[in-house]
Each structure stands twice: as structure tokens, then as C-alpha cells.
Design an enzyme around this catalytic site. Structure first.
Site, PDB file in Angstrom:
ATOM      1  N   TYR A   1       0.879  -1.173   0.000  1.00  0.00           N
ATOM      2  CA  TYR A   1       0.000   0.000   0.000  1.00  0.00           C
ATOM      3  C   TYR A   1       0.914   1.219   0.000  1.00  0.00           C
ATOM      4  O   TYR A   1       2.010   1.169  -0.555  1.00  0.00           O
ATOM      5  CB  TYR A   1      -0.923  -0.097   1.231  1.00  0.00           C
ATOM      6  CG  TYR A   1      -2.056   0.867   1.301  1.00  0.00           C
ATOM      7  CD1 TYR A   1      -2.820   1.191   0.193  1.00  0.00           C
ATOM      8  CD2 TYR A   1      -2.389   1.465   2.523  1.00  0.00           C
ATOM      9  CE1 TYR A   1      -3.877   2.080   0.280  1.00  0.00           C
ATOM     10  CE2 TYR A   1      -3.442   2.353   2.625  1.00  0.00           C
ATOM     11  CZ  TYR A   1      -4.177   2.664   1.500  1.00  0.00           C
ATOM     12  OH  TYR A   1      -5.227   3.543   1.597  1.00  0.00           O
TER      13      TYR A   1
ATOM     14  N   LYS B   1      -5.746  -1.761  -2.437  1.00  0.00           N
ATOM     15  CA  LYS B   1      -6.856  -1.558  -1.512  1.00  0.00           C
ATOM     16  C   LYS B   1      -7.518  -2.883  -1.155  1.00  0.00           C
ATOM     17  O   LYS B   1      -7.833  -3.156   0.016  1.00  0.00           O
ATOM     18  CB  LYS B   1      -7.891  -0.624  -2.133  1.00  0.00           C
ATOM     19  CG  LYS B   1      -7.463   0.819  -2.193  1.00  0.00           C
ATOM     20  CD  LYS B   1      -7.546   1.492  -0.846  1.00  0.00           C
ATOM     21  CE  LYS B   1      -7.172   2.965  -0.950  1.00  0.00           C
ATOM     22  NZ  LYS B   1      -7.263   3.668   0.327  1.00  0.00           N
TER      23      LYS B   1
ATOM     24  N   GLY C   1      -8.741  20.281  -1.298  1.00  0.00           N
ATOM     25  CA  GLY C   1      -9.121  19.495  -2.464  1.00  0.00           C
ATOM     26  C   GLY C   1     -10.101  18.413  -2.060  1.00  0.00           C
ATOM     27  O   GLY C   1     -10.861  18.554  -1.097  1.00  0.00           O
TER      28      GLY C   1
ATOM     29  N   ASN D   1       0.912  12.400   1.373  1.00  0.00           N
ATOM     30  CA  ASN D   1       1.798  11.302   0.982  1.00  0.00           C
ATOM     31  C   ASN D   1       2.389  11.594  -0.385  1.00  0.00           C
ATOM     32  O   ASN D   1       1.773  12.296  -1.197  1.00  0.00           O
ATOM     33  CB  ASN D   1       1.012   9.986   0.917  1.00  0.00           C
ATOM     34  CG  ASN D   1       0.732   9.405   2.285  1.00  0.00           C
ATOM     35  OD1 ASN D   1       1.612   9.351   3.116  1.00  0.00           O
ATOM     36  ND2 ASN D   1      -0.499   8.981   2.515  1.00  0.00           N
TER      37      ASN D   1
ATOM     38  N   ASN E   1      -3.838   6.658   8.568  1.00  0.00           N
ATOM     39  CA  ASN E   1      -3.907   5.827   7.368  1.00  0.00           C
ATOM     40  C   ASN E   1      -5.341   5.363   7.170  1.00  0.00           C
ATOM     41  O   ASN E   1      -5.970   4.840   8.095  1.00  0.00           O
ATOM     42  CB  ASN E   1      -2.970   4.629   7.544  1.00  0.00           C
ATOM     43  CG  ASN E   1      -2.737   3.870   6.259  1.00  0.00           C
ATOM     44  OD1 ASN E   1      -3.664   3.626   5.499  1.00  0.00           O
ATOM     45  ND2 ASN E   1      -1.497   3.491   6.019  1.00  0.00           N
ATOM     46  N   ASN E   2      -5.860   5.541   5.966  1.00  0.00           N
ATOM     47  CA  ASN E   2      -7.232   5.113   5.677  1.00  0.00           C
ATOM     48  C   ASN E   2      -7.459   3.631   5.940  1.00  0.00           C
ATOM     49  O   ASN E   2      -8.600   3.193   6.081  1.00  0.00           O
ATOM     50  CB  ASN E   2      -7.583   5.410   4.220  1.00  0.00           C
ATOM     51  CG  ASN E   2      -7.646   6.889   3.924  1.00  0.00           C
ATOM     52  OD1 ASN E   2      -7.113   7.698   4.669  1.00  0.00           O
ATOM     53  ND2 ASN E   2      -8.290   7.249   2.830  1.00  0.00           N
TER      54      ASN E   2
END
Length: 576
Positions: A110, A183, A312, A427, A471-472
């Protein structure tokens, strides 16, 4: 999973794998192949005698060997390629290795290594078990999805990208398929989503990356990125087709450009079960870190002043969810908006400013709000000028502007805030708005920090600070699991908030320097906890098509564990 020669119930932890295939067909099927772990009896029955070394090994022995091979790989990209090849050869062994070394290997499969793998996709191509859909061939969309060989009830997740907004590296054309694969790898390792219950998809709509267009090795459509009405028609064709073929799946949008991400999510969020990780996943994990930090400061959330540097796709998503937390704390919508200051590439977003996108307008300040500020250029108010005037307590960076949180900015913030909450989230590390070590130095060790990239532990004075990684991966696996357990009809704002609140609730350690978020090594516990909160919220909202009978048992049974399944060897001519 039903393919010629193989049948496996992917909804059960304890399912039996039925095999009627023989010989090398077994060894080239990643979910069926177990290499040297096949027993002598199994080898004889499956026509594998002589196709494998004589000695039968355990999965533990295989793990030692593959981990040693991994450790000898000379670079992060080489490690990524080796793990990819292992996944394509022996899926169970790959996920077992990943699950036992998750914190170490997550940065490889990832972020940040996935960025290099995406850039090098066409150069290093060795195959990819994914679906490639071209805007130049819309007539092939349905057939392409059917060719992935999964039935309507076999799919829980579809992860799709058009590769325009990949991480911090922008338009990467067809190479973005790697982010979809990455993912799904995390969905499986963290939440136990069965790897054969998900589809990774890249929408090839061209690319504006001149380097790719001029490369002889580029594998995607060789023309500029298609936009406008034709793009929207292709997106709609894709959505209508994928939801018809896989009606129980959550559609996960990944790394779409800022001009499309919010628009697409808003277009479909009330119609189908859909989720944008860059908008909602990022927002949820950041909100969890903010809630944990706010508890440490002792200042009520409603009194905090928030700056979003880089408004954004991700930045506005973060602002929206934190604003929801303000609302839940009893702050009106109008008052909550007044607690936010957002920045784009032209500086502070003001209502009469240039280049303001529709999704940013709710956060545009009135000109009267800044009329008495001391600034060099009222049309381009800098972060440093705004910090001096506003005296924020929370500073969040999603700008990909390295060093944007300068010493002057941070020291000015710390002058008026005893424990400033500072989150440089961009990132990769080279694009982070600040280094945690600098933030601690400039705030005398008082900053409460979360970052986008992993930084580990940093000593300042006598205190060791564990830097939280926002982190998602702490959010989306559990969300997807919770949605799949109850087959939720929609993903709602309440479900996203429940995920963030559940994550924040896992942190109860208040020693000096403690992390604001759980460790990556705890992802399976984190995912299960979030899944329970999400599934229960879906039920409470009347959106569960498959209500739970026992939340803990239902979630546990859906979490696939990478172990070789028991085999049922059928006659070669059996149809399964």
C-alpha cells in the site's frame, strides 16, 4: 467461487474446497494451489505426483521460506513485485504472510511503495487479476465484468479508479489499477474480506501524462484524458452495469481527480451503496485522530478553530466530517462553518477569490471576515498571515506541499495554543507539510500529531512520542466489512461518523507521547470494531437487507482467515 474444476463457498470461514481439476491446472489456480503443502495422498489423487518436490511441508515452513526470500529483496519495489507474484501463485500463503507481518508489509503493498509500482506498471507488467474497462469500447463493459467469472451473490466489493488523482503523483493512466489491487489486499488482510469476493477495476479514459503517452511500453489507451459528457456517460454506463450484475456490492471509488470525485459521489450516493475513500475514508480517520486529540487538550470541540491547508478532494471531505462533529456537539451549521479556514493553491479561500470550486464554496470566508487583516496581498492571503490573525488550534495539511508548515507558522500557532493539533497528512513522505521531529522541536514537545506516512517513534527530551499514522486502512476495511455483513443499501454520513467514533473510542492511553490512533498491527481488531459500529448503524437506519442475529458472531464468521481449506477431491468429470 465457482470456476471449471473448482468450487469454494467464500461466505464461510470453514468452507470446503471442491476440486475436480487435475495436474497443472491445480498448481496454476492461486486459491487452490498450496505447493509443497499438498499431502502425498492429495498429490496422487490430483495428478500432482512428480510435479512437486518429494517432501511435504507445513504452511509454517512455507512462511519461513517466503519471508526469508522477501527479506533478501533489495528494494521496496522488488519486495512489492515478489509479493505480487506470490499472491498470483498461492493466495492463501500470500495473505497468511501478510497477516503475520502486516505492519512491516503494509507500506510495501500500500502506501508509499504502491506509488512507485503504479508509475512502473507498464514497465514491470507481469499480469494483474483485475478488470480493464476502456472508454473507447463501452460495448465491452458488461462482457468484461462477466469475464471475471463471479456471480451476483459472489461479490461484496468493487474498487474502481480512473487513475487521475493517484496519491500525490497525479495522473498515472492505466497503472492506477495497482491502487485498486492494493486496496483489496488491505480489505482482506485487515478485515477478512475474502479475496474472491471483490473486483478491482480501472477505467481507462486516457491520460494527460505526457511521459506515459510517449512511452512505447505504456499499456493503456494512447490519447488525452476524456472529459465532459462522454466521460459522464461512460461512468453512468459503468455504474448501471456493475450494480445490475452485482447488486449486493459496495462500490468503492478511489483516486479520482478533484474535479470528478465529489461530483460522482454526490451523483450516486443516494441511489446505490457507494463510498469514496479519498473523501470519506480520509475524513473518518482524521476525525478519529482529532477527537482523540481534542480529549487530550481538555478544550471542548466547539471552541476549536480549524485550518485546512489543501482544500481538495480529501481536505474538504475532512472539513465536512469534522463540521458534522461540531454539529453533534451542539454547534449550529452557520456557527460551525465560521470555525473553518480553508486554503487552495491561491491562498485562503475567500468568496470573491479566483479558482474556487463548487465543493469548496461552503468554506469560503466572506471578504468582511478578512477586511481588517494585515496582509501583503488581500487576493492571496498566506497560511502564515492567516495563522497570525486566526490563532488556530487545529492545522490539517492535505496539500502535497512539502514544508508548508514552516517553523514560523508552527511557532506562531504554538504561541496561542498550549497543545496545537497538527496533522501533515500528505503522501508520500517527500510531500509531507512538515516532519514530526520538527513539529515537536518548534512546539517544545507539545504538538499532538498525526501524519499520512509512517514515522514511528521520536524522542523529544525524555519523552518518546509515537506518531499516529492517519492511514485510511484504519477505516475502510471495517466499513466494507460492516456493509457486507448486513448488505447495506447505502453508505450514509451516519455510518461514516460511526466508523470514526468507533476508531477514536479504541484509544484510551493517555501517557505522554502516546499515539492518537491504533497501531497498524491491530488492524483486524480495529476492522471488527468498526464493522460492528457500521452494521449496527445501518440496521438502526433501516438500511440492512440482511439484519444480524448476533453482531459479534456474524462479523467473526465473515472474516476469512488465510488457512488452507479442507479439500474434497471429486472425480475428474464432475461438474461443480
Amino acid at each position: 467461487m465457482r470456476q471449471v474444476g473448482f468450487n469454494l463457498d467464500t461466505t464461510s470461514r470453514d468452507a470446503v474446497l471442491q476440486i475436480s481439476a487435475r495436474g497443472r491446472l491445480v498448481l496454476v489456480h492461486p486459491m487452490a494451489n498450496r505447493g509443497t503443502a499438498f499431502t502425498l495422498g492429495e498429490r496422487e489423487q490430483l495428478g500432482l505426483s512428480g510435479l512437486l518436490p518429494s517432501r511435504v511441508t507445513t504452511i509454517e515452513e512455507q512462511l519461513r521460506r517466503t519471508y526469508a526470500q522477501y527479506s533478501r529483496s533489495p528494494s521496496p519495489l522488488a519486495k512489492f513485485i515478489q509479493l505480487t507474484q506470490l499472491r498470483d501463485r498461492n493466495e492463501v500463503l500470500f495473505y497468511r504472510l501478510l497477516s503475520e507481518h502486516l505492519e512491516e508489509m503494509l507500506p510495501i503493498i500500500y502506501t508509499p511503495t504502491i506509488g512507485e509500482a503504479i508509475e512502473r506498471f507498464s514497465h514491470e507488467y507481469t499480469g494483474a487479476r483485475a478488470v480493464f474497462l476502456s472508454i473507447d469500447h463501452p460495448e465491452l463493459v458488461e462482457q468484461s465484468l462477466r469475464d471475471f467469472e463471479l456471480d451476483a451473490d459472489d461479490v461484496d466489493l468493487v474498487v474502481v479508479t480512473d487513475s487521475e488523482g493517484i496519491l500525490g503523483i497525479g495522473d498515472q493512466g492505466i497503472g492506477g489499477v495497482q491502487i485498486a489491487l492494493g486496496k483489496l489486499g488491505v480489505y482482506t488482510a485487515a478485515a477478512g474480506i475474502h479475496p474472491r469476493r471483490a473486483i478491482p477495476i480501472v477505467l481507462d479514459v486516457g491520460t494527460d501524462n505526457l511521459g506515459l503517452l510517449n512511452s512505447d511500453l505504456y499499456l493503456g489507451e494512447r490519447h488525452a484524458r476524456v472529459r465532459g459528457e462522454r466521460y459522464d456517460e461512460f461512468i453512468d454506463l459503468f455504474v448501471q452495469t456493475v450494480t445490475r450484475l452485482f447488486p449486493n456490492a459496495m462500490l468503492h471509488w478511489e483516486d479520482f481527480g478533484a474535479g470528478n470525485a465529489h461530483r460522482i459521489l454526490n451523483r450516486y450516493t443516494d441511489e446505490i451503496c457507494t463510498f469514496n475513500d479519498d473523501i470519506q475514508g480520509t475524513a473518518a480517520v482524521v476525525l478519529a485522530a482529532v477527537l482523540a486529540a481534542v480529549r487530550l487538550t481538555g478544550m471542548p470541540l466547539a471552541e476549536h478553530r480549524v485550518m485546512i491547508y489543501g482544500a481538495g478532494t480529501a481536505g474538504v471531505g475532512v472539513a465536512d466530517l469534522i463540521r458534522e462533529a461540531f454539529r453533534r456537539a451542539g454547534v449550529s451549521d452557520d456557527d460551525a462553518y465560521r470555525q473553518f479556514w480553508a486554503f487552495n493553491s491561491r491562498g485562503l479561500i475567500v468568496e470573491d477569490g479566483k479558482g474556487v470550486r463548487d465543493f469548496q464554496r461552503p468554506y469560503a470566508r466572506k471578504r468582511a471576515d478578512v477586511a481588517d487583516w494585515t496582509v501583503v496581498d488581500p487576493a492571496r492571503i498566506s497560511l502564515a498571515e492567516a495563522v497570525r490573525e486566526v490563532k488556530p488550534t487545529i492545522l490539517i495539511g492535505t496539500s502535497a506541499q512539502h514544508g508548508a508548515f514552516s517553523e514560523d507558522v508552527v511557532r506562531a500557532m504554538a504561541e496561542h495554543c498550549e497543545q496545537p493539533i497538527i496533522m501533515p497528512l500528505s503522501n508520500p513522505t517527500s510531500r509531507a507539510e512538515a516532519q514530526p521531529s520538527d513539529l515537536l522541536e518548534w512546539t517544545d514537545g507539545q504538538a499532538l500529531i498525526a501524519t499520512g506516512s509512517p514515522f514511528g517513534t521520536i524522542r523529544h527530551g525524555e519523552i518518546y512520542h509515537t506518531i499516529a499514522q492517519a492511514n485510511n486502512a484504519l477505516i475502510f476495511p471495517g466499513l466494507g466489512l460492516g456493509v457486507s455483513v448486513v448488505r447495506a443499501e447505502r453508505v450514509t454520513a451516519e455510518m461514516i461518523y460511526a466508523a470514526a467514533d468507533a476508531l477514536a473510542g479504541l484509544m484510551n492511553e493517555y501517557r505522554p507521547g502516546a499515539s492518537l490512533l491504533p497501531s497498524m498491527s491491530d488492524l483486524r481488531v480495529v476492522a471488527a470494531t468498526i464493522a460492528k459500529a457500521v452494521a449496527e448503524t445501518a440496521e438502526a437506519q433501516g438500511l440492512a437487507r440482511r439484519p444480524m442475529t448476533n453482531a459479534i458472531a456474524d462479523i467473526y464468521q465473515r472474516m476469512w482467515k488465510p488457512e488452507y481449506p479442507r479439500l474434497e477431491i471429486l472425480p475428474p468429470d464432475s461438474q461443480n
